[in-house]
Design a protein around this motif. Structure first.
Motif, PDB file in Angstrom:
ATOM      1  N   GLU A  28      62.908  -5.374  35.584  1.00 24.26           N
ATOM      2  CA  GLU A  28      64.231  -4.901  35.189  1.00 24.26           C
ATOM      3  C   GLU A  28      64.166  -3.510  34.582  1.00 24.26           C
ATOM      4  N   GLY A  29      63.013  -3.107  34.119  1.00 21.55           N
ATOM      5  CA  GLY A  29      62.802  -1.773  33.558  1.00 21.55           C
ATOM      6  C   GLY A  29      61.316  -1.477  33.502  1.00 21.55           C
ATOM      7  N   LEU A  30      60.969  -0.309  32.995  1.00 19.97           N
ATOM      8  CA  LEU A  30      59.566   0.089  32.897  1.00 19.97           C
ATOM      9  C   LEU A  30      59.033  -0.269  31.515  1.00 19.97           C
ATOM     10  N   TYR A  31      58.126  -1.218  31.479  1.00 18.11           N
ATOM     11  CA  TYR A  31      57.469  -1.629  30.245  1.00 18.11           C
ATOM     12  C   TYR A  31      56.049  -1.067  30.284  1.00 18.11           C
ATOM     13  N   LEU A  32      55.815   0.000  29.533  1.00 18.76           N
ATOM     14  CA  LEU A  32      54.537   0.710  29.591  1.00 18.76           C
ATOM     15  C   LEU A  32      53.594   0.360  28.446  1.00 18.76           C
ATOM     16  N   ASP A  33      53.996  -0.581  27.599  1.00 20.14           N
ATOM     17  CA  ASP A  33      53.137  -0.936  26.471  1.00 20.14           C
ATOM     18  C   ASP A  33      51.838  -1.583  26.934  1.00 20.14           C
ATOM     19  N   GLY A  34      51.877  -2.308  28.067  1.00 16.68           N
ATOM     20  CA  GLY A  34      50.657  -2.920  28.581  1.00 16.68           C
ATOM     21  C   GLY A  34      49.632  -1.873  28.976  1.00 16.68           C
ATOM     22  N   LEU A  35      50.084  -0.829  29.655  1.00 18.14           N
ATOM     23  CA  LEU A  35      49.186   0.264  30.033  1.00 18.14           C
ATOM     24  C   LEU A  35      48.644   0.982  28.798  1.00 18.14           C
ATOM     25  N   LYS A  36      49.534   1.230  27.845  1.00 16.12           N
ATOM     26  CA  LYS A  36      49.119   1.928  26.628  1.00 16.12           C
ATOM     27  C   LYS A  36      48.133   1.098  25.819  1.00 16.12           C
ATOM     28  N   ASP A  37      48.424  -0.195  25.660  1.00 12.16           N
ATOM     29  CA  ASP A  37      47.535  -1.057  24.865  1.00 12.16           C
ATOM     30  C   ASP A  37      46.154  -1.176  25.500  1.00 12.16           C
ATOM     31  N   PHE A  38      46.127  -1.322  26.818  1.00 11.32           N
ATOM     32  CA  PHE A  38      44.819  -1.421  27.483  1.00 11.32           C
ATOM     33  C   PHE A  38      44.046  -0.120  27.343  1.00 11.32           C
TER      34      PHE A  38
ATOM     35  N   LEU B 227      56.362 -12.420  41.289  1.00  9.14           N
ATOM     36  CA  LEU B 227      56.919 -11.821  42.504  1.00  9.14           C
ATOM     37  C   LEU B 227      58.288 -11.189  42.294  1.00  9.14           C
ATOM     38  N   SER B 228      58.820 -11.228  41.100  1.00  5.38           N
ATOM     39  CA  SER B 228      60.133 -10.646  40.825  1.00  5.38           C
ATOM     40  C   SER B 228      59.993  -9.160  40.527  1.00  5.38           C
TER      41      SER B 228
ATOM     42  N   MET C 288      44.078 -11.106  26.205  1.00  2.00           N
ATOM     43  CA  MET C 288      44.588 -10.469  27.418  1.00  2.00           C
ATOM     44  C   MET C 288      45.727 -11.292  27.997  1.00  2.00           C
ATOM     45  N   ASP C 289      46.914 -10.689  28.156  1.00  2.00           N
ATOM     46  CA  ASP C 289      48.012 -11.375  28.798  1.00  2.00           C
ATOM     47  C   ASP C 289      48.102 -10.929  30.250  1.00  2.00           C
ATOM     48  N   ALA C 290      49.018 -11.527  31.004  1.00  2.00           N
ATOM     49  CA  ALA C 290      49.101 -11.266  32.442  1.00  2.00           C
ATOM     50  C   ALA C 290      49.488  -9.829  32.736  1.00  2.00           C
ATOM     51  N   THR C 291      50.441  -9.281  31.985  1.00  2.00           N
ATOM     52  CA  THR C 291      50.875  -7.910  32.250  1.00  2.00           C
ATOM     53  C   THR C 291      49.770  -6.903  31.918  1.00  2.00           C
ATOM     54  N   MET C 292      49.024  -7.142  30.841  1.00  2.00           N
ATOM     55  CA  MET C 292      47.928  -6.232  30.516  1.00  2.00           C
ATOM     56  C   MET C 292      46.801  -6.342  31.533  1.00  2.00           C
ATOM     57  N   THR C 293      46.584  -7.537  32.074  1.00  3.59           N
ATOM     58  CA  THR C 293      45.576  -7.697  33.117  1.00  3.59           C
ATOM     59  C   THR C 293      45.945  -6.882  34.348  1.00  3.59           C
ATOM     60  N   ASN C 294      47.195  -6.919  34.736  1.00  5.87           N
ATOM     61  CA  ASN C 294      47.650  -6.116  35.873  1.00  5.87           C
ATOM     62  C   ASN C 294      47.611  -4.629  35.550  1.00  5.87           C
ATOM     63  N   ALA C 295      47.935  -4.270  34.314  1.00  5.85           N
ATOM     64  CA  ALA C 295      47.841  -2.869  33.914  1.00  5.85           C
ATOM     65  C   ALA C 295      46.400  -2.378  33.991  1.00  5.85           C
ATOM     66  N   ALA C 296      45.465  -3.228  33.556  1.00  4.73           N
ATOM     67  CA  ALA C 296      44.053  -2.870  33.628  1.00  4.73           C
ATOM     68  C   ALA C 296      43.607  -2.689  35.074  1.00  4.73           C
TER      69      ALA C 296
ATOM     70  N   PHE D 289      48.200  -4.565  46.073  1.00  3.96           N
ATOM     71  CA  PHE D 289      48.304  -3.426  45.167  1.00  3.96           C
ATOM     72  C   PHE D 289      49.725  -3.266  44.649  1.00  3.96           C
ATOM     73  N   LEU D 290      50.724  -3.482  45.507  1.00  6.92           N
ATOM     74  CA  LEU D 290      52.121  -3.389  45.079  1.00  6.92           C
ATOM     75  C   LEU D 290      52.448  -4.464  44.047  1.00  6.92           C
ATOM     76  N   ILE D 291      51.949  -5.672  44.260  1.00  8.73           N
ATOM     77  CA  ILE D 291      52.201  -6.755  43.293  1.00  8.73           C
ATOM     78  C   ILE D 291      51.578  -6.416  41.947  1.00  8.73           C
ATOM     79  N   VAL D 292      50.360  -5.876  41.958  1.00 16.63           N
ATOM     80  CA  VAL D 292      49.702  -5.484  40.709  1.00 16.63           C
ATOM     81  C   VAL D 292      50.496  -4.380  40.016  1.00 16.63           C
ATOM     82  N   ALA D 293      50.946  -3.381  40.785  1.00 15.10           N
ATOM     83  CA  ALA D 293      51.698  -2.273  40.197  1.00 15.10           C
ATOM     84  C   ALA D 293      53.017  -2.745  39.600  1.00 15.10           C
ATOM     85  N   VAL D 294      53.703  -3.670  40.277  1.00 11.59           N
ATOM     86  CA  VAL D 294      54.976  -4.178  39.777  1.00 11.59           C
ATOM     87  C   VAL D 294      54.781  -4.957  38.479  1.00 11.59           C
TER      88      VAL D 294
END
Length: 273
Positions: A48-58, A44-45, A236-244, A24-29
């Protein structure tokens, strides 16, 4: 090493909890990373900042607000309906002592053990004939019956050991069957009923196959169906998949945390009994 030898159970619990929370932590990161940052640094890195466009787009792409309302409505209705149906069935079987009690319980166990794949076509055909296909009501009815099968079996085994002296005393005082049920049996069984309510909600929330078959309209689909359908889209990209995934699992976690005391209390009472 000394701590491991002194507290092996605590260490085992800590390791188990770590393995449960880590995904769950990996998905949230990764849900708050940009696609470029994900590609450059890997999953696993730290971001560097909060990128919320993936959450918004989904959210906008699947109309997640409507999906959330559908899931809450279906899961809540199933949880309440299945608990009420389980209590009524268990009262008749466990305390009423109907004839053929063993065979009736075996029927409920068998109904709960049937794979959903075997139920898809019969349920699809019956819902078509009844005119409720592609409606939230069809899914609510199906899952209420499925969950109530398990609830009936569990509550029947508990109410079968209910003290007969209490029931006889209530009847001597003039209480009828309904009064015995709602004023005596239900309050005493409240911890177990609370556990069933929480489990039924979470189980229904996570269901995928039957909602996928029964809810084909976009306005009726649940959160789990929206997540599964989007996995096959090339956009669907990787960040949007995790946001979903984060948005899909977060409401169930919040519900579990809110009713954690109810679940813990019910399990503890059952263990003491």
């Amino acid at each position: 090493m000394t701590a491991v030898r002194r507290y092996p159970i605590l260490v085992a619990l800590f390791i188990g909890a770590l393995f449960m929370v880590l995904p769950f932590l990996i998905v949230a990161v990764n849900a708050v990373k940009s696609p470029a940052e994900y590609s450059a640094n890997g999953p696993l890195s730290l971001p560097e900042g909060l990128y919320l466009d993936g959450l918004k787009d989904f959210w906008e792409r699947v109309d997640f607000g409507q999906k959330l309302i559908n899931s809450v409505l279906i899961s809540g209705s199933v949880a309440l309906g299945a608990v009420v149906l389980s209590v009524l069935n268990a009262y008749a079987i466990g305390i009423g002592r109907i004839q053929g009690r063993t065979w009736v319980l075996a029927f409920f166990v068998l109904a709960n053990m049937l794979p959903q794949e075997a139920l898809v076509y019969p349920i699809y055909y019956l819902s078509k004939e009844a005119g409720i296909y592609d409606t939230r009501l069809s899914v609510i009815i199906v899952f209420t019956v499925i969950q109530a099968a398990f609830g009936t079996y569990l509550l029947s085994s508990i109410l079968g050991q209910f003290p007969r002296e209490i029931i006889e005393a209530a009847r001597i005082d003039g209480a009828n069957k309904w009064q015995v049920l709602w004023r005596i049996v239900v309050p005493v069984s409240r911890p177990t009923i609370g556990v069933l309510l929480v489990l039924f909600f979470i189980w229904t929330w996570n269901e995928f196959l039957l909602p996928l078959v029964m809810l084909i309209s976009n306005d009726n689909q649940t959160v789990s169906v929206a997540l599964g359908v989007l996995q096959g889209q090339r956009l669907m990209d990787a960040t949007m998949t995790n946001a979903a995934a984060l948005l899909g699992v977060l409401p169930a976690i919040v519900f579990f945390l809110v009713f954690q005391r109810t679940l813990t209390r019910g399990i503890a009472v059952g263990a003491v009994k």
